[in-house]
Enzyme design. Structure first.
Site, PDB file in Angstrom:
ATOM      1  CG  HIS A   1      -2.176  -0.949   0.771  1.00 25.16           C
ATOM      2  ND1 HIS A   1      -2.203  -2.264   1.153  1.00 25.16           N
ATOM      3  CD2 HIS A   1      -3.268  -0.745   0.007  1.00 25.16           C
ATOM      4  CE1 HIS A   1      -3.302  -2.824   0.653  1.00 25.16           C
ATOM      5  NE2 HIS A   1      -3.960  -1.925  -0.041  1.00 25.16           N
TER       6      HIS A   1
ATOM      7  CD  GLU B   1      -9.267  -8.567  -3.435  1.00 23.67           C
ATOM      8  OE1 GLU B   1      -8.249  -7.946  -3.754  1.00 23.67           O
ATOM      9  OE2 GLU B   1     -10.132  -8.103  -2.676  1.00 23.67           O
TER      10      GLU B   1
ATOM     11  CG  ASP C   1      -5.010  -8.866  -2.105  1.00 24.29           C
ATOM     12  OD1 ASP C   1      -4.019  -9.079  -1.394  1.00 24.29           O
ATOM     13  OD2 ASP C   1      -5.746  -7.872  -1.962  1.00 24.29           O
TER      14      ASP C   1
ATOM     15  CB  CYS D   1      -9.321  -2.537 -10.101  1.00 21.22           C
ATOM     16  SG  CYS D   1      -9.684  -3.701  -8.787  1.00 21.22           S
TER      17      CYS D   1
HETATM   18  C1  PEP Z   1      -5.840  -5.928  -5.584  1.00 21.85           C
HETATM   19  O1  PEP Z   1      -5.721  -6.759  -4.678  1.00 21.85           O
HETATM   20  O2  PEP Z   1      -5.389  -6.114  -6.735  1.00 21.85           O
HETATM   21  C2  PEP Z   1      -6.535  -4.647  -5.337  1.00 21.85           C
HETATM   22  C3  PEP Z   1      -6.829  -3.831  -6.317  1.00 21.85           C
HETATM   23  O3  PEP Z   1      -6.840  -4.328  -4.049  1.00 21.85           O
HETATM   24  P1  PEP Z   1      -5.783  -3.798  -2.940  1.00 21.85           P
HETATM   25  O4  PEP Z   1      -4.506  -3.491  -3.659  1.00 21.85           O
HETATM   26  O5  PEP Z   1      -6.391  -2.609  -2.317  1.00 21.85           O
HETATM   27  O6  PEP Z   1      -5.688  -4.970  -2.032  1.00 21.85           O
HETATM   28 MG    MG Z   2      -6.881  -6.549  -2.886  1.00 22.95          MG
END
Ligand code: PEP
Ligand code: MG
Length: 589
Positions: free
Chosen positions: A188, A431, A455, A502
């Protein structure tokens, strides 16, 4: 000195190192003028009282969903903050040593920690983590209202072993770059750096040891290079690189005016991921056709340790819906991850939070928190462009339970005569591998799919996405992963439901031909990635992409997929695989 790491957010920055340690936030330290003493004492008292009051209010909210034992932890925390010695010492340092409030408080906390860390009693030693955490909250409150000058370092570049979103938050308007020793491409912190459009390099081992506070450093987020105390020649070379990078970006932004389709007319939708409110304008400027992912956990982080009220939810979602209109705005419900400290207030610490009570699993265990968020989303949906997305869905039962809470939220609004979009679309993040493998069941029950590659790859490969030691296993080219995508995309097509990606892989132009070829026509990414991806899309032929992608699903390793891409699908997989390919044909019969 030149160090190498993983580039996770593009761009180049020249600045001065601001070293911070993990779990600490950057603490400004300076001497205050005589006339500022009262003001500093008042600032400290305000921050301390604020955190105590917040803890009391979180305790009240948590009363419904946590055990008495967990509630008692709040009392211990409140008592620590009310400790008269800690308070007296801090105020004395402000008055007698003319220290600013943050530095005075940090040094008083250090004294307490020294005593506890050396205590023979394990109970006292265990309180060290609590005190660090509480101190960080008070510091955040004080530091949050600070101005750039207070960092005392011009053009600060945050250098740390790791960074959490809560550490970077207060300084995000003026930090020039991030460098960390740990972390991966999809952590993150990396995502936040891209949102802020600042360069970041992670996994740079040895930085903390090699850098002194205030050292000049260059961060090259394109090549993943960190230069400590660069020579004049190196600095000149990088000033030229900065110029060239800016020129290239300007040319790419010009490309944005072209429609987003392949040379043979296949339409591709490019949307944006939003983490911070400030990004909304950037999404529009980059020509995003809607918001494919709003990570609502950043709202929870902003409000922590309190929970966002229904009104706070409503206000931000309304803003998002308006900014994205007439395009769709996809609001993802809370996804608390291992990195997000806020979780500690509401749930006991877990040994493996990434495999624990995360995202939808957490929401389903915290009915009131979940329903408050859903009511906020529904109330903001009157323009009819909001859609709801559930993260980390594992089983069909979880999805149905989430939809039941949504129905209850809808019924409660109806009873109160509060308008909302009665036909609001509901989708899921794909995911978790089991969800991808069971896509058929979900397709019958949702309006759209969005693939979270960050994920999905983490769980497929059994790698912690924040652990740079296993980052080499993060392989979005892996044919087994591509076969899974093909299967999910085909299921979505059969059910005529939209499917997008995404995860961070959507912003990698090199992967786009594969994804398009597998049948995915929608991508959502940080706004700043749109120009690069668009430039790639308009150069591609859908027919070629399809051919390449299908060939890629037939091989055995990510390297072979890369070779197929490089040869533009002209070389048959069997040619590189030699004996292995023949052997496989035999196995396949
Ligand atoms: C992902 O897991 O690809 C996603 C878009 O969610 P995050 O990165 O917030 O876990
Ligand atoms: Mg995710």
């Amino acid at each position: 000195m030149r160090l190498k790491g993983t580039p996770v957010s593009s761009g180049i920055a020249i600045g001065r190192a601001h070293l911070i340690s993990f779990e600490e936030i950057p603490i400004p330290s300076y001497e205050i003028a005589d006339g500022d003493v009262d003001n500093e004492v008042a600032r400290f008292n305000r921050a301390l009282n604020f955190v105590v009051e917040e803890l009391e209010s979180v305790k009240e909210t948590a009363r419904i969903s946590v055990s008495d034992e967990s509630l008692a932890i709040f009392d211990v925390h409140i008592a620590i903050l009310r400790d008269p010695v800690l308070k007296r010492n801090t105020i004395a340092k402000i008055i007698k040593e003319r220290k600013n409030a943050e530095a005075a408080f940090a040094s008083s906390v250090r004294m307490v920690l020294d005593i506890l860390e050396n205590s023979p009693d394990p109970y006292f030693r265990e309180r060290v983590i609590d005190i660090k955490d509480l101190a960080a909250k008070v510091q955040m409150k004080m530091v949050g209202g600070h101005k750039k000058e207070d960092l005392n370092i011009p053009d600060p570049i945050l250098v740390s072993s790791q960074l959490s979103p809560s550490q970077t938050g207060p300084f995000r308007q003026f930090v020039k770059a991030f460098v960390t020793e740990h972390g991966g491409k999809t952590s993150h912190t990396a995502i936040l750096a891209r949102s802020l459009e600042i360069p970041a390099v992670v996994g740079v081992s040895g930085t903390v040891e090699s850098v002194e506070q205030g050292d000049e450093i260059i961060v090259d987020g394109i090549e993943g290079i960190v230069l400590i105390k660069p020579t004049l020649a190196e600095k000149e070379e990088y000033l030229e690189k900065i110029k060239a990078y800016k020129k290239k970006r300007e040319a790419l932004i010009f490309e944005l005016q072209k429609p987003s389709r392949t040379v043979d007319g296949h339409q591709i939708k490019l949307m944006c991921n939003i983490d911070l409110e400030e990004e909304l304008e950037k999404g529009t400027a980059m020509g995003a056709e809607g918001i494919g992912l709003y990570r609502s956990e950043f709202l929870y982080l902003k409000c922590a340790p309190s929970l966002p009220s229904e009104e706070e939810h409503y206000n931000i979602y309304k803003k998002i819906a308006e900014s994205s209109y007439p395009y769709k705005a996809t609001i993802r419900t809370l996804d608390l991850g291992g990195e997000k400290y806020f979780q500690k207030h509401l749930a006991p610490a877990e040994a493996n939070p990434v495999l624990g009570l995360r995202a939808l699993r957490f929401s389903l265990k915290h009915y009131d928190i979940f329903k408050t968020q859903l009511r906020g989303i529904l109330r903001a949906s009157t323009k009819k462009n909001i859609q709801i997305m559930f993260p980390m869905v594992t089983t069909l039962e979880d999805l149905l339970a989430a939809k039941a809470v949504l129905r209850e939220a809808q019924d409660s609004l109806k009873r109160e005569n509060i308008p909302y979009d009665e036909k609001i679309k509901v989708g899921i993040m794909i995911e978790v591998p089991i969800c991808a493998l069971n896509a058929e069941a979900f397709a019958h029950n949702v309006d759209f799919f969005s693939i979270g590659t960050n994920d999905l790859i983490q769980y497929l490969m059994a790698i912690d996405r924040n652990n740079e030691g296993v980052a080499n296993y993060y392989d979005p080219y892996h044919p087994a992963f591509l076969r899974l995508l093909l299967s999910v995309a085909s299921t979505a097509k059969r059910h005529k439901i939209p499917i997008s990606i995404c995860g961070e892989a959507a912003s990698d132009p090199d992967l786009i031909p594969l994804f398009i070829g597998l049948g995915i026509d929608e991508f959502s990414m940080t706004p700043q990635s749109i120009p690069d991806v668009k430039a790639k899309v308009v150069s591609l032929s859908y027919k070629e992409c399809r051919k390449i992608a299908l060939e890629a699903t037939k091989v055995w390793s990510g390297d072979e997929v890369k070779r197929i891409l490089k040869s533009n699908g002209k070389t048959r997989p069997g040619v590189f695989l030699g004996m292995r390919w023949k052997k496989r044909e035999k196995i396949d019969g």
